[in-house]
Design an enzyme around this catalytic site. Structure first.
Site, PDB file in Angstrom:
ATOM      1  CG  ASP A  41      -2.717  -8.300   0.601  1.00  0.00           C
ATOM      2  OD1 ASP A  41      -2.051  -8.731   1.670  1.00  0.00           O
ATOM      3  OD2 ASP A  41      -3.802  -7.800   0.906  1.00  0.00           O
ATOM      4  CG  HIS A  90      -6.530  -5.326   1.642  1.00  0.00           C
ATOM      5  ND1 HIS A  90      -5.920  -6.265   2.762  1.00  0.00           N
ATOM      6  CD2 HIS A  90      -7.638  -4.951   2.486  1.00  0.00           C
ATOM      7  CE1 HIS A  90      -6.753  -6.363   3.731  1.00  0.00           C
ATOM      8  NE2 HIS A  90      -7.983  -5.447   3.667  1.00  0.00           N
ATOM      9  CG  HIS A 146      -1.868  -1.013   1.243  1.00  0.00           C
ATOM     10  ND1 HIS A 146      -2.945  -1.420   0.093  1.00  0.00           N
ATOM     11  CD2 HIS A 146      -2.265  -1.901   2.264  1.00  0.00           C
ATOM     12  CE1 HIS A 146      -3.618  -2.328   0.418  1.00  0.00           C
ATOM     13  NE2 HIS A 146      -3.309  -2.840   1.495  1.00  0.00           N
ATOM     14  CG  ASP A 175      -4.800  -9.906   3.665  1.00  0.00           C
ATOM     15  OD1 ASP A 175      -3.993 -10.586   2.482  1.00  0.00           O
ATOM     16  OD2 ASP A 175      -4.531  -8.823   3.904  1.00  0.00           O
TER      17      ASP A 175
HETATM   18 ZN   LIG Z   1      -3.975  -6.983   2.808  1.00  0.00          ZN
END
Ligand SMILES: [Zn+2]
Length: 342
Positions: free
Chosen positions: A193, A195, A158, A282
């Site tokens: 991931d 996200h 991120h 995740d």
């Molecule tokens: Zn994540």
């Protein structure tokens, strides 16, 4: 497979976190390291300490302004009367093309996207060593190893060229990809991931030499909300070199593996010389973020499906939060990968 990790990476211990406006314990806990180390060892990895790689590999993907901020902001923050124990922004620019603030509070808002990545006195060193683990894994693959694993914590995907966000400060996957570029004309980054890897996408968005592909929970109702949509395809010379595959919430193994196949159609057309796997765990059905429903055997099949492509691969740890199976999920991925690796 060699794995890289330095104990300095465990010192960063963020406390603050806001979830839907409510104060919660920060989920990016140092204990993640213990689980991931155990998982890597169970998969047969030998753990090695990376060398000090200096600022070169990091400054290759981050602005000097941002790195100077990361290194010094905590010390400056402490000089503010009544300031919090950790650096947390309380104002953000709507557009970031204006002037650069001189104050610590203004710069915190400029360089930090959200409240998930508080900065303490240990953060800079932990993030730097995390990036050096990625750098060492990339150099190991450049030297001829078919694959290497970087136990990167804090995670990185991120983090943009000049913005921290979502537990991330230095973009370890981007650091690895940029190092691979020394020998490889084209590098693909595959982000699995939960996200969207918005920072990684941002760093390479205008570049045709690094293909960025991300599978993730649809951001229309999920973090990071403002990135990760299917119509984000790159810009300028990078148009067509970014590929997002948003998945419906609670998608399980079959849907994930199907999307992975679509991702590899695009990667095959790009014909990369090397691959970076941004390995978040995740997407697991039992992860506290609860966005997707990949199972532990599912991670093994994901590892197999990636290894079957036969590309030299740097596996970079991204997310994956405390739950009973965190270490097992890493073992499953690495074992699946190792079973199919050439
Ligand atoms: Zn994540």
């Amino acid at each position: 497979m060699k794995a890289f990790y330095a104990q300095e990476q465990k010192r960063h211990d963020p406390k603050a976190f806001l979830s839907s406006g409510a104060a919660q314990p920060n989920p990016e806990k140092p204990e993640r390291v213990e689980r991931l180390l155990a998982g890597a060892k169970s998969a047969g990895c030998t753990i090695e300490r990376p060398r000090d790689h200096g600022l070169g590999p990091v400054s290759a993907v981050h602005t000097p302004e941002y790195l100077d901020f990361l290194e010094h902001i905590f010390e400056r923050w402490q000089r503010i009367d009544g300031a919090s124990a950790e650096v947390i922004p309380n104002i953000h620019p709507i557009a970031r093309n204006g002037s650069y603030p001189a104050s610590a509070v203004g710069q915190a808002g400029y360089h930090i996207a959200d409240t998930a990545c508080p900065i303490s006195g240990e953060t800079w060193q932990s993030a730097l060593w995390s990036a050096w683990s990625a750098a060492e894994a990339a150099e190991t693959v450049m030297a001829g190893a078919p694959a290497a694993y970087a136990l990167c914590r804090p995670p990185g995907h991120h983090a943009f060229a000049d913005v921290a966000g979502g537990f991330c400060f230095i973009n370890n996957s981007a650091v690895a990809a940029q190092i691979l570029r020394r020998n490889a004309a084209r590098v693909a980054i595959l982000d699995v991931d939960l996200h969207h890897g918005n920072g990684t996408q941002g760093i390479f968005y205008a570049r045709p030499d690094v293909l960025t592909v991300s599978l993730h929970a649809d951001p229309v109702r999920f973090y990071p909300f403002f990135w990760g949509h299917a119509d984000e395809r790159g810009e300028g010379p990078g148009l067509g070199y970014n590929f997002n595959l948003p998945l419906p919430r609670k998608s399980a193994d079959a849907a994930f593996l199907e999307a992975l196949e679509v991702a590899f159609q695009r990667i095959r057309a790009f014909s990369p010389d090397a691959l970076v796997v941004a390995l978040g765990l995740d997407a697991f059905e039992g992860d506290p973020f609860g966005g997707l429903s990949v199972t532990t055997p599912g991670f093994s099949r994901i590892g197999e499906a990636i290894a079957e492509r036969g590309l030299p691969s740097v596996i970079v740890q991204e997310g994956g939060y405390l739950c009973d199976a965190l270490g097992d999920n890493l073992t499953a991925f690495l074992t699946g990968f190792g079973g199919k690796a050439r």
